[in-house]
Design a protein around this motif. Structure first.
Motif, PDB file in Angstrom:
ATOM      1  N   TYR B 134       0.837  -1.205   0.000  1.00 38.44           N
ATOM      2  CA  TYR B 134       0.000   0.000   0.000  1.00 38.44           C
ATOM      3  C   TYR B 134       0.873   1.256   0.000  1.00 38.44           C
ATOM      4  N   LEU B 135       1.879   1.281   0.868  1.00 42.68           N
ATOM      5  CA  LEU B 135       2.704   2.489   0.989  1.00 42.68           C
ATOM      6  C   LEU B 135       3.520   2.751  -0.283  1.00 42.68           C
ATOM      7  N   VAL B 136       4.129   1.713  -0.836  1.00 40.25           N
ATOM      8  CA  VAL B 136       4.953   1.982  -2.031  1.00 40.25           C
ATOM      9  C   VAL B 136       4.076   2.312  -3.245  1.00 40.25           C
ATOM     10  N   THR B 137       2.851   1.782  -3.259  1.00 45.73           N
ATOM     11  CA  THR B 137       1.948   2.106  -4.376  1.00 45.73           C
ATOM     12  C   THR B 137       1.442   3.534  -4.258  1.00 45.73           C
ATOM     13  N   GLU B 138       0.874   3.863  -3.100  1.00 44.93           N
ATOM     14  CA  GLU B 138       0.219   5.169  -2.953  1.00 44.93           C
ATOM     15  C   GLU B 138       1.213   6.329  -2.943  1.00 44.93           C
ATOM     16  N   THR B 139       2.407   6.107  -2.384  1.00 45.99           N
ATOM     17  CA  THR B 139       3.379   7.211  -2.362  1.00 45.99           C
ATOM     18  C   THR B 139       4.006   7.444  -3.729  1.00 45.99           C
ATOM     19  N   GLY B 140       3.836   6.490  -4.627  1.00 49.61           N
ATOM     20  CA  GLY B 140       4.454   6.626  -5.944  1.00 49.61           C
ATOM     21  C   GLY B 140       5.848   6.035  -6.008  1.00 49.61           C
ATOM     22  N   LEU B 141       6.344   5.516  -4.897  1.00 50.19           N
ATOM     23  CA  LEU B 141       7.690   4.939  -4.909  1.00 50.19           C
ATOM     24  C   LEU B 141       7.771   3.760  -5.867  1.00 50.19           C
ATOM     25  N   TYR B 142       6.671   3.011  -5.978  1.00 48.68           N
ATOM     26  CA  TYR B 142       6.711   1.816  -6.827  1.00 48.68           C
ATOM     27  C   TYR B 142       7.120   2.152  -8.262  1.00 48.68           C
ATOM     28  N   GLU B 143       6.610   3.252  -8.777  1.00 46.68           N
ATOM     29  CA  GLU B 143       6.940   3.615 -10.165  1.00 46.68           C
ATOM     30  C   GLU B 143       8.446   3.823 -10.338  1.00 46.68           C
ATOM     31  N   HIS B 144       9.077   4.407  -9.323  1.00 43.29           N
ATOM     32  CA  HIS B 144      10.530   4.609  -9.399  1.00 43.29           C
ATOM     33  C   HIS B 144      11.267   3.279  -9.263  1.00 43.29           C
ATOM     34  N   LEU B 145      10.766   2.405  -8.410  1.00 40.53           N
ATOM     35  CA  LEU B 145      11.387   1.088  -8.257  1.00 40.53           C
ATOM     36  C   LEU B 145      11.354   0.356  -9.593  1.00 40.53           C
ATOM     37  N   ARG B 146      10.209   0.443 -10.257  1.00 40.95           N
ATOM     38  CA  ARG B 146      10.024  -0.277 -11.520  1.00 40.95           C
ATOM     39  C   ARG B 146      10.882   0.344 -12.627  1.00 40.95           C
ATOM     40  N   GLU B 147      10.766   1.668 -12.770  1.00 44.08           N
ATOM     41  CA  GLU B 147      11.486   2.331 -13.873  1.00 44.08           C
ATOM     42  C   GLU B 147      12.993   2.168 -13.755  1.00 44.08           C
ATOM     43  N   ASN B 148      13.482   2.215 -12.531  1.00 42.52           N
ATOM     44  CA  ASN B 148      14.936   2.188 -12.330  1.00 42.52           C
ATOM     45  C   ASN B 148      15.448   0.826 -11.857  1.00 42.52           C
ATOM     46  N   ARG B 149      14.569  -0.159 -11.885  1.00 39.56           N
ATOM     47  CA  ARG B 149      14.934  -1.533 -11.488  1.00 39.56           C
ATOM     48  C   ARG B 149      15.675  -1.523 -10.144  1.00 39.56           C
ATOM     49  N   ILE B 150      14.988  -0.969  -9.165  1.00 34.86           N
ATOM     50  CA  ILE B 150      15.569  -0.831  -7.826  1.00 34.86           C
ATOM     51  C   ILE B 150      15.059  -1.967  -6.942  1.00 34.86           C
ATOM     52  N   ALA B 151      15.983  -2.636  -6.259  1.00 33.03           N
ATOM     53  CA  ALA B 151      15.582  -3.693  -5.318  1.00 33.03           C
ATOM     54  C   ALA B 151      14.993  -3.054  -4.063  1.00 33.03           C
ATOM     55  N   PHE B 152      13.883  -3.614  -3.586  1.00 33.13           N
ATOM     56  CA  PHE B 152      13.220  -3.089  -2.388  1.00 33.13           C
ATOM     57  C   PHE B 152      13.019  -4.212  -1.372  1.00 33.13           C
ATOM     58  N   VAL B 153      13.240  -3.894  -0.109  1.00 32.40           N
ATOM     59  CA  VAL B 153      13.097  -4.881   0.968  1.00 32.40           C
ATOM     60  C   VAL B 153      12.141  -4.342   2.030  1.00 32.40           C
ATOM     61  N   ASP B 154      11.171  -5.162   2.409  1.00 33.89           N
ATOM     62  CA  ASP B 154      10.316  -4.824   3.540  1.00 33.89           C
ATOM     63  C   ASP B 154      11.053  -5.262   4.808  1.00 33.89           C
ATOM     64  N   LEU B 155      11.563  -4.308   5.542  1.00 35.90           N
ATOM     65  CA  LEU B 155      12.396  -4.638   6.709  1.00 35.90           C
ATOM     66  C   LEU B 155      11.591  -5.278   7.839  1.00 35.90           C
ATOM     67  N   ASN B 156      10.285  -5.108   7.818  1.00 34.06           N
ATOM     68  CA  ASN B 156       9.459  -5.781   8.825  1.00 34.06           C
ATOM     69  C   ASN B 156       9.448  -7.289   8.630  1.00 34.06           C
ATOM     70  N   GLN B 157       9.694  -7.724   7.393  1.00 31.88           N
ATOM     71  CA  GLN B 157       9.449  -9.125   7.058  1.00 31.88           C
ATOM     72  C   GLN B 157      10.680  -9.855   6.536  1.00 31.88           C
ATOM     73  N   ASP B 158      11.808  -9.191   6.538  1.00 32.54           N
ATOM     74  CA  ASP B 158      13.018  -9.840   6.044  1.00 32.54           C
ATOM     75  C   ASP B 158      13.484 -10.911   7.037  1.00 32.54           C
ATOM     76  N   ASP B 159      14.326 -11.819   6.591  1.00 32.38           N
ATOM     77  CA  ASP B 159      14.998 -12.721   7.522  1.00 32.38           C
ATOM     78  C   ASP B 159      15.827 -11.879   8.487  1.00 32.38           C
ATOM     79  N   VAL B 160      16.059 -12.414   9.661  1.00 32.04           N
ATOM     80  CA  VAL B 160      16.733 -11.612  10.686  1.00 32.04           C
ATOM     81  C   VAL B 160      17.932 -12.356  11.267  1.00 32.04           C
ATOM     82  N   ALA B 161      18.810 -11.598  11.885  1.00 35.08           N
ATOM     83  CA  ALA B 161      19.900 -12.171  12.685  1.00 35.08           C
ATOM     84  C   ALA B 161      19.966 -11.368  13.984  1.00 35.08           C
TER      85      ALA B 161
END
Lengths: 286, 339
Positions: B134-161
């Motif tokens: 929801y946040l990356v879609t509504e803020t418009g960040l998704y379009e930049h991720l897509r256009e610039n082929r940027i890797a994105f990580v949800d830090l709430n849900q990543d594997d942890v150490a």
């Protein structure tokens, strides 16, 4: 992007231990695994096969553990019970043991606070031990108790059901709907959100007709397509369908969102979309 | 939000401004007095910390060029390094100033790539909303991720150490942190500059709350509130040790931040390798005295510089942007007295 594509995405993303990480090649986690089992079962896959990993999920004293470490997450345990129920699966510890454990745990009670207008003494469910009760985990656990408990209804403590419902009613926002936590803070009324409102409406489906439910439903009907994400749109569709309301617009919005959902690759979100798109109008949600 | 009353930071329980400030200061200092909360030898500081101030009248400018200029001015070398950008994404409301603007994030990605980074990843783990799509879609960040082929990580849900904390203001020994963050070797905090109704100001240091995984600790990350917001800010910064900060103060937030405040045009991007100095400078820019903000004051003893004599400003002069932000009543006493 259709249900077959979503099914293939999930199947391809499954780990060797039979679970799903939030993302491909990540450690299996309870939330995406539970959503994947729900979705694949709804999509017509063999529930026993889809849920094999969930059925063997590590547990301690009836509480499902996170394979990635950390404390048991009560909200996700509620979701896992719904998935086991939907797939007609029995966890190796016994679903009854998982339900009993879920009944034993609760969020902490707090003293009244001057920072907001709510009853901090009501104990629903927190995300993890020793923290406060929040709307989402309380709604998932209430939904699980109401959905999965019927064979053992006599063993369910009615106080837990009553308190969970009281908490959700207490936390409803002015004008309808639910925020993720409180309805107000420091004199400001907080805004309701689509996914938390939809989930809470599902949890309160036995109390339809009550004011907070009616107001929440009105909010959801007005705003169902306003939060673009597979999870928000899927839950909104499930709630509207459960209450007999039109879902065409929200389902269309969900289909439009799917390329983004698939590109981001979150298995829980992909599965929420597949679950909703696989359901017919007459199907019971959860 | 709500937490166990006994778990609340002291300032939740004290309502007079004086009591509030005294209590919150005491909470940090008391932690420091019980036992040494950090090993000073682990925290070498430069004699002086450069902080760059760059004019950006609005979001139509070329942020790749502006941030690239800052990297050069501040002698930042990221060649061959895996860069991790941590913007601040909390909630979406149109026409608000809650989140780091996606154009600044995209500009930073392109600037770090141009500077020779081996990879650039963007990640965030909101403590408020947990629906990242929801946040990356509504803020418009998704379009930049897509256009610039940027890797994105949800830090709430990543594997942890689990990692040991390098300071002990919270009393915690260890925290689980996201693998993608830990495996990067150049971490950049990219906050939106905002007033904050508990901490006074939120900028590059407070932004690290978003690195604590909600899927492990629950939402809204009660563990951090239970052990004190100021204490948690310091421990996270002492442990993660971000390498750089880029503060989006083009349009900042005043009043009841970090969500309910009002947008306020400042027209500035603040950059630097010393996050304490960056945040202290940002506080001065909006008319707040950083020595009166407990976590900045304490961090100024070992993590970085708060003292303006130890901060070397580059780019524009501070006076160009200096103003007075509207703050909640209980923060009015920490306003800077400008000479």
């Amino acid at each position: 992007m259709n249900t077959k594509d979503l099914t293939n995405l999930l199947i391809a993303g499954r780990n060797a231990d039979g679970g799903w990480g939030y993302y491909r090649h990540k450690t299996s986690r309870l939330e995406p695994t539970s959503w994947a089992v729900l979705a694949l079962t709804a999509a017509g896959q063999d529930g026993a096969a889809a849920g094999a990993g969930l059925g063997q999920w590590p547990a301690r004293a009836g509480l499902l553990l996170e394979r990635a470490g950390g404390e048991p997450n009560y909200g996700f345990q509620g979701l896992a019970l719904l998935a086991l129920h939907a797939a007609a699966l029995e966890h190796r510890a016994g679903n009854r043991a998982l339900l009993d454990a879920l009944q034993r745990v609760k969020g902490v009670a707090l003293e009244p606070s001057p920072i907001n207008r709510q009853d901090n003494g009501i104990q629903g469910w927190s995300w993890i031990a020793d923290t406060f009760s929040w709307v989402e985990p309380t709604a998932w656990c209430l939904l699980a108790l109401n959905t999965c408990a019927p064979p053992w209804r006599a063993q369910i403590d009615p106080v837990r059901i009553r308190d969970a419902e009281r908490l959700l009613v207490d936390r409803s926002c002015l004008g309808g709907g639910w925020n993720y936590g409180n309805s107000n803070m420091l004199g400001q009324e907080l805004a309701p959100y689509v996914p938390t409102t939809a989930l809470t409406l599902l949890a309160l489906r036995d109390r339809r007709g009550e004011r907070v439910v009616t107001e929440g439903l009105e909010f959801l009907e007005r705003h169902a397509t306003s939060e673009r994400s597979a999870t928000a749109l899927a839950l909104a569709s499930c709630a509207l369908r459960t209450y007999g309301r039109a879902t065409a617009a929200v389902m269309a919005a969900l289909r439009r969102q799917l390329p983004i959902t698939a590109a981001l690759g979150n298995h829980a979100a992909v599965a929420a979309a597949l679950y909703t798109l696989s359901q017919g109008d007459g199907d019971a949600t959860f | 939000m709500a937490t166990r009353r006994s778990d609340l930071p002291l300032h939740h329980r004290q309502w007079s401004r004086r009591a509030f400030l005294a209590a919150i200061s005491t909470s940090v200092v008391a932690a420091a007095c019980r036992r040494a909360p950090y090993d000073a030898s682990l925290f070498a500081r430069p004699e002086r910390s450069p902080v760059g101030l760059y004019a950006a009248r609005d979001y139509t400018i070329d942020f790749k060029e502006l941030i690239g200029r800052g990297l050069e001015d501040l002698h930042v070398d990221v060649r061959g390094r895996r860069v991790f950008l941590k913007p601040n994404m909390v909630e979406y409301e149109s026409n608000s100033a809650i989140n780091t603007n996606p154009l600044v994030v995209a500009g930073a990605v392109l600037a770090f790539r141009a500077a020779g980074a081996a990879s650039v990843t963007v990640g965030e783990g909101p403590g408020h909303r947990r629906d990242m799509e929801y946040l990356v879609t509504e803020t418009g960040l998704y379009e930049h991720l897509r256009e610039n082929r940027i890797a994105f990580v949800d830090l709430n849900q990543d594997d942890v150490a689990e990692v040991p904390l390098r300071s002990r203001f919270t009393g915690l020994e260890r925290l689980a942190l996201p693998i993608e963050l830990l495996q990067s070797d150049f971490i950049v905090s990219m906050p939106k500059l905002k007033t904050h109704h508990w901490a006074g100001i939120t900028a590059s240091m407070k932004n690290l709350f978003g690195t604590v995984p909600g899927a492990v600790y629950g939402w809204p990350k009660n563990i951090l509130h239970r052990h004190g917001i100021d204490n948690s800010i310091i421990d996270l910064n002492a442990t993660i040790r971000p390498h750089f900060a880029i503060v989006d103060a083009v349009i900042a937030m005043e009043g009841d931040g970090p969500i309910m405040g009002r947008p306020r045009q400042l027209g500035c991007v603040v950059m630097g390798s010393d996050l304490v100095a960056v945040d202290a400078t940002s506080a001065r820019m909006i008319g707040l005295d950083p020595t009166q903000i407990p976590y900045l004051s304490e961090a100024g003893r070992f993590l970085g510089h708060v003292d303006p004599r130890r901060i070397e400003l580059r780019g524009e002069r501070l006076a160009r942007f200096a103003t007075e932000f509207d703050v909640l009543d209980r923060f009015k006493s920490i306003r800077l007295r400008r000479s």
